[in-house]
Design an enzyme around this catalytic site. Structure first.
Site, PDB file in Angstrom:
ATOM      1  N   CYS A 218       0.819  -1.199   0.000  1.00 37.95           N
ATOM      2  CA  CYS A 218       0.000   0.000   0.000  1.00 37.95           C
ATOM      3  C   CYS A 218       0.860   1.259   0.000  1.00 37.95           C
ATOM      4  O   CYS A 218       1.753   1.416   0.823  1.00 37.95           O
ATOM      5  CB  CYS A 218      -0.919   0.005   1.219  1.00 37.95           C
ATOM      6  SG  CYS A 218      -1.932   1.486   1.321  1.00 37.95           S
TER       7      CYS A 218
ATOM      8  N   CYS B 137       0.088   3.087   3.549  1.00 40.41           N
ATOM      9  CA  CYS B 137       0.472   2.553   4.861  1.00 40.41           C
ATOM     10  C   CYS B 137       1.427   1.369   4.776  1.00 40.41           C
ATOM     11  O   CYS B 137       1.828   0.826   5.796  1.00 40.41           O
ATOM     12  CB  CYS B 137      -0.779   2.160   5.648  1.00 40.41           C
ATOM     13  SG  CYS B 137      -1.529   0.644   5.055  1.00 40.41           S
TER      14      CYS B 137
ATOM     15  N   CYS C 142      -6.564  -2.119   0.371  1.00 41.04           N
ATOM     16  CA  CYS C 142      -5.665  -2.303   1.496  1.00 41.04           C
ATOM     17  C   CYS C 142      -6.501  -2.635   2.727  1.00 41.04           C
ATOM     18  O   CYS C 142      -7.329  -1.818   3.149  1.00 41.04           O
ATOM     19  CB  CYS C 142      -4.846  -1.038   1.742  1.00 41.04           C
ATOM     20  SG  CYS C 142      -3.880  -1.146   3.262  1.00 41.04           S
TER      21      CYS C 142
ATOM     22  N   CYS D 208      -5.635   0.204   5.804  1.00 44.78           N
ATOM     23  CA  CYS D 208      -6.043   1.613   5.856  1.00 44.78           C
ATOM     24  C   CYS D 208      -7.267   1.922   4.994  1.00 44.78           C
ATOM     25  O   CYS D 208      -7.774   3.032   4.996  1.00 44.78           O
ATOM     26  CB  CYS D 208      -4.884   2.530   5.455  1.00 44.78           C
ATOM     27  SG  CYS D 208      -4.553   2.567   3.692  1.00 44.78           S
TER      28      CYS D 208
ATOM     29  N   ASP E  36      20.202  -0.761 -19.455  1.00 42.12           N
ATOM     30  CA  ASP E  36      20.191  -1.929 -18.575  1.00 42.12           C
ATOM     31  C   ASP E  36      19.195  -2.952 -19.127  1.00 42.12           C
ATOM     32  O   ASP E  36      17.999  -2.690 -19.169  1.00 42.12           O
ATOM     33  CB  ASP E  36      19.761  -1.487 -17.171  1.00 42.12           C
ATOM     34  CG  ASP E  36      19.771  -2.642 -16.181  1.00 42.12           C
ATOM     35  OD1 ASP E  36      20.112  -3.769 -16.574  1.00 42.12           O
ATOM     36  OD2 ASP E  36      19.442  -2.395 -15.006  1.00 42.12           O
TER      37      ASP E  36
END
Lengths: 456, 244
Positions: free
Chosen positions: A209, A212, A231, A234, A363
């Protein structure tokens, strides 16, 4: 109007003409010259032009093509950076091309595809009416750093255009979180149902999340970290989208058919490109169409009839057969391309071209995060796998680990030999190139078998 | 012969294709008819590392670092330190490597404490060290040439008694200053090399496997493998970085 402005516009136009005479596609250098002379030239030449900006990690070019087609269907002439020159230099070239020497705009509407980092300045200068954020995935980490940095760039871009309506992907927890930090009017779009059958077995770019840091739970996942997230700690969750796909009716090899609702009004839509990610591009374009006030009939025709472009399922005639090109640049996009490939039911020659120039991302380790193992599952439908590009040895090694028998792998040191080998067999070809590999291949294939030049 | 491999925190430390390292270890055993078992240790799992022969920990994003530290402080750090002291093999890349050290001092001066298994510390810098890289392992750590790709803003400095893993030939290594790359302590190998590192550095991959096997089976020998594609990928970068 200042002398500096006239000088910048003239220099840009001259540079472009010179490059054309040299038969070079002039998409970024002319703008660079103009910006050197007059740093706020983009603000000046975009005056009087209504514009929409499309940014995000994946799907920018395809979405811009759909929105362009929407303009055409609605009878609105427009300018657009169709060749994917999406940095401030290329966008400056686009707008200067559209104006007279005195800086007066000719066409009054612009569909602008902007790189995530460049979107900050672009939005500040051109003050778009609407901004569409396609999604946020891990991209070329050597250029953008972490995905949260990309998020910050886009957030700044939106803050820089406080009057723009903003279309956000309701299924992307990273995108949705932007809505609480800006005062802009927000439209959410999304896909209300899973797209593919079975478990989504992909690396999530955002498992925790953003508020949180507790692990998300999902009601369903569409692909990557996209889906019905919430979530449990929260309460942060997927918002109810105003524009969404409500049912997947058919996932075909050349197109998809879906049911979608726009502010509650449901209709059937044909999407003229296959693959789950193009369903997102289409519904994103529909939401941008709503934000910019396009008629729904034009939007519907655009989604069904747009021309795919520039390495996005682009078709090439190759002697006895045809090739389709699917540009890849990061794991999420590559997984979607592999997903498409693994759904094919005809024998198909697969070609992978990996470069590591700046525009590709220097990369290449992301190839190990993409699920090439999907190919091994349909090994019987792969007569051979061709590998080319600067980093062909790394690509071949990756495919060995994916479980492809090494006797099916053929490594080509140059593109001419590769094109010969593709054209001399009769199976349909799917090519997955990185950006500069695509440019090189397009040029060589066009020279051999015809087709447009890249700046058209 | 069988190895038990533990992939630490694949849910948060999974950047830059580092899972390719796990695939490499498992395959190079399988190709020789040896067996292995790979377990994943994720955030929220109860740590018990007593059963594993080899650990891998990769790099991650800053965003998830807090989640990780919390898990480490709930017992995983203690378990990992005792596995290290027990001479089990650990390969730690980038963020995972930094995490084994004492602390990380951010660019703005605040300090984040790490698990302190190795005598090293890392200091954040404004400039990222990014690019293809090459180094040579010390004789104790296989002597093999390593190629890879590094991308870090932290500069790592080794304590006086901690040996580096390798000497830089091209690129930045630990800090861009002292030509050291990575660290070696007991059977812990820390490095900044992404790529992923092991598939195209087969000599070093085998050295890790052999070290882990011999701890358990003192006479273990690894049969040679056909490494044509592996060598081609290695040679390509080696030639490019030495201007050949």
């Amino acid at each position: 109007m200042s002398l500096r402005q006239i000088a910048a516009i003239a220099a840009c136009k001259l540079t472009k003409t010179a490059l054309r005479l040299l038969r070079r596609g002039g998409t970024t250098l002319p703008g660079r010259v103009a910006l050197k002379i007059c740093p706020d030239i983009l603000q000046r030449v975009s005056r009087g032009v209504r514009s929409v900006v499309i940014t995000g990690t994946n799907g920018k070019t395809t979405t811009a093509r759909i929105v362009g087609e929407m303009c055409t269907q609605a009878g609105q002439s427009f300018i657009s950076n169709r060749s994917g020159a999406n940095l401030i230099t290329g966008i400056t070239t686009l707008f200067i091309d559209n104006c007279t020497l005195t800086g007066r705009a000719r066409l009054s509407f612009a569909v602008v595809e902007a790189d995530e980092a460049a979107s900050r300045e672009v939005c500040r200068f051109i003050q778009p009416e609407a901004i569409l954020l396609t999604n946020l995935f891990r991209d070329q980490l050597d250029r953008y750093g972490e995905v949260t940095h990309t998020r910050s760039s886009v957030l700044t871009a939106i803050k820089n255009a406080p009057n723009a309506k903003v279309c956000l992907n309701a299924d992307d927890s990273l995108s949705v979180s932007i809505s609480c930090e800006v005062s802009n009017e927000i439209l959410f779009y999304g896909v209300d149902v899973p797209i593919y059958k079975g478990e989504i077995d992909e690396v999530s770019d955002a498992p925790f999340c953003i508020r949180c840091k507790h692990a998300y739970e999902y009601d369903y996942r569409t692909y990557g970290h996209l889906g019905g997230f919430r979530c449990p700690e929260c309460g942060y969750r997927r918002p109810e989208p105003q524009i969404s796909v409500t049912e997947i009716l058919e996932l075909g090899e050349a197109s998809s058919t879906v049911k979608a609702q726009l502010f509650g009004e449901e209709d059937e839509y044909i999407i003229n490109l296959p693959g789950g990610y193009n369903i997102y591009n289409a519904v994103g374009a529909l939401s941008l169409g709503e934000a910019a006030g396009f008629p729904r009939e034009a939007a519907k025709c655009a989604v069904a009839g747009f021309d795919c472009g520039f390495g996005r399922m682009e078709r090439f005639e190759l002697g006895k057969t045809t090739a389709r090109m699917l540009l890849v640049k990061n794991p999420a996009g590559c997984n979607q391309a592999l997903n498409y490939l693994s759904g094919l039911t005809d024998e198909t020659l697969f070609v992978c071209c990996l470069n590591d120039n700046f525009a590709d991302g220097t990369d290449i380790s992301w190839i190990w995060d993409a699920n090439f193992e999907l190919l091994a599952r349909q090994i019987d439908l792969l007569p051979a796998v061709f590998v080319a590009g600067e980093r062909r040895a790394d690509m071949a090694l990756r495919l060995k680990y994916a479980g492809l028998p090494t006797e099916k792998l053929q490594i080509f040191d140059d593109y001419d030999a590769l094109i010969d080998a593709m054209a001399q067999q009769d199976k349909p070809v799917v090519i997955m190139p990185t950006y500069t590999a695509m440019m090189d291949l397009r040029e060589k294939m066009s020279a051999r078998f015809g087709g447009g030049a890249f700046w058209e | 012969m069988k190895l038990k491999i533990c992939h630490l925190y694949p849910d948060v430390l999974n950047l830059y294709g580092d899972t390719g390292n796990i695939a490499c270890l498992a395959r190079r055993l399988a190709w020789r008819g040896l067996s292995c078992e790979v377990s994943q240790f994720k955030i929220g799992d109860t740590p018990d590392f007593s059963d594993f022969d080899l650990f891998f920990v990769g790099g991650g994003q800053d965003f998830e670092q807090e989640v990780l530290l919390e898990s480490l402080n709930r017992g995983a750090a203690r378990e990992l330190i005792s596995a290290i002291e027990d001479e089990r093999v650990v390969l730690a890349i980038c963020g995972g490597y930094q995490m084994l050290g004492q602390y990380y001092e951010t660019y703005t001066g605040s300090q984040i404490d790490f698990i302190g298994a190795l005598d090293l510390y890392t200091v954040g810098s404004e400039q990222r060290m990014i690019g293809n890289c090459m180094s040579r392992c010390t004789p104790d750590s296989s002597g093999a040439e390593l190629v890879g790709f590094e991308n870090h803003s932290g500069r790592t400095f080794l304590g006086a008694n901690l040996a580096p893993l390798a000497t830089v030939i091209s690129g930045f290594g630990n800090n861009g200053q002292d030509k050291t790359e990575g660290a070696r302590y007991k059977n812990v190998f820390g490095s900044y090399y992404h790529g992923p590192m092991l598939p195209k550095n087969p000599r070093f991959a085998d050295f890790l496997l052999e070290t882990a096997l011999r701890r358990k089976y003192p006479d273990a020998e690894l049969a040679p493998l056909e490494d044509e594609l592996e060598s081609a990928a290695h040679e390509y970068m080696s030639n490019r970085l030495s201007g050949r």
